[in-house]
Design an enzyme around this catalytic site. Sequence first.
Site, mmCIF file in Angstrom:
data_model
loop_
_atom_site.group_PDB
_atom_site.id
_atom_site.type_symbol
_atom_site.label_atom_id
_atom_site.label_comp_id
_atom_site.label_asym_id
_atom_site.label_seq_id
_atom_site.Cartn_x
_atom_site.Cartn_y
_atom_site.Cartn_z
ATOM 1 C CE LYS A 1 -2.347 3.495 1.998
ATOM 2 N NZ LYS A 1 -2.006 4.503 3.009
ATOM 3 N N GLY B 1 -0.715 8.232 0.252
ATOM 4 C CA GLY B 1 -0.712 9.496 -0.474
ATOM 5 C C GLY B 1 0.388 10.424 0.020
ATOM 6 N N GLY C 1 -4.490 10.911 0.433
ATOM 7 C CA GLY C 1 -5.011 11.881 1.405
ATOM 8 C C GLY C 1 -4.651 13.328 1.083
ATOM 9 C CG ASP D 1 -3.493 2.668 5.817
ATOM 10 O OD1 ASP D 1 -2.518 2.477 5.069
ATOM 11 O OD2 ASP D 1 -3.688 3.721 6.454
ATOM 12 C CE LYS E 1 0.031 5.021 7.501
ATOM 13 N NZ LYS E 1 -0.824 5.062 6.309
#
Length: 259
Positions: free
Chosen positions: A18, A21, A52, A170, A225
């Site tokens: 992942k 941003g 984000g 996440d 996360k």
Amino acid sequence: MTTSKSTQLTAPKSIVIKLGGSMLDGLNENFFANFKKLQATGHEIVIVHGGGPAINKALANNGISTTSINGIRVTSAEAIGIVQSTLVGQVNPALVHQLNKSGNQAIGLSGYDNQLLQCTILDKSTYGFVGEVQQVNTSFIEMLLKNGITPVISSISCTTDGEPLNINADTVASEIALAIKAESLQLVTDTPGIKIGGEIQETVTSEKVTDWIISGDIYGGMIPKVTAALDCLAAGIPSVQIVGDQLSGTTILQQEVYA
Ligand SMILES: Nc1ncnc2c1ncn2[C@@H]1O[C@H](COP(=O)(O)OP(=O)(O)O)[C@@H](O)[C@H]1O
Ligand SMILES: CC(=O)N[C@@H](CCC(=O)OP(=O)(O)O)C(=O)O
């Protein structure tokens, strides 16, 4: 379903990576070369991305303000369209382009595509248009991976009626890792791991992580996360890491390993 032993022994191992941003801007070719190296050593890679900061900018440009609860954006009816167009229309194609340029066969997808992420509304009165993943179309992901294609997935999907939903990236990464039974989940962000008292933690246990959320040492965007990490570890994904752009950082363990 039965799986023959020989299939198990030769099956490639999948890694869900992942990309936050917070770290997407300024990535260079060396970073993307890591993916080719992983593939060359027999790994299949699924990429999930956030965005984000790009969403914050687009919302501000449109005079829309949003709040977050424990790292989850409360997404109003006026915000969801901006979130969707930023992730699907801007962040995703830019990333796919960089991956293709560095020699991957990358394909951009959102949760809409072939019902990749089937969702319901998490809790409309609290979070607005935020989704909860109910099912992942694993056979579609596996078909792409088998054909050497790297899926690059944005964290947007919809209800069965086609109502768009925003999902924390996440969370999407952990749902996909769980669904495809990945061997590892790597959450790449703007900090090389979990910091406590200013110190990066090399390994942490799920118990400590839970304490640090309660104490406030883990807050904001780090909460989804570690929640993603704990969900994966509890379900038997062997390895979960929170890392920076050098791909080193914190390994989260289900429990303390005694020497
Ligand atoms: N204990 C912690 N250690 C490191 N970062 C933390 C911690 N608690 C909260 N954070 C915050 O989490 C951020 C990463 O989350 P976020 O901004 O959502 O990144 P991304 O866009 O990569 O998902 C860090 O930049 C930091 O501000
Ligand atoms: C519901 C929710 O929180 N959605 C996130 C989706 C993007 C994301 O997760 O981006 P990062 O990975 O950069 O944090 C959001 O609107 O910011």
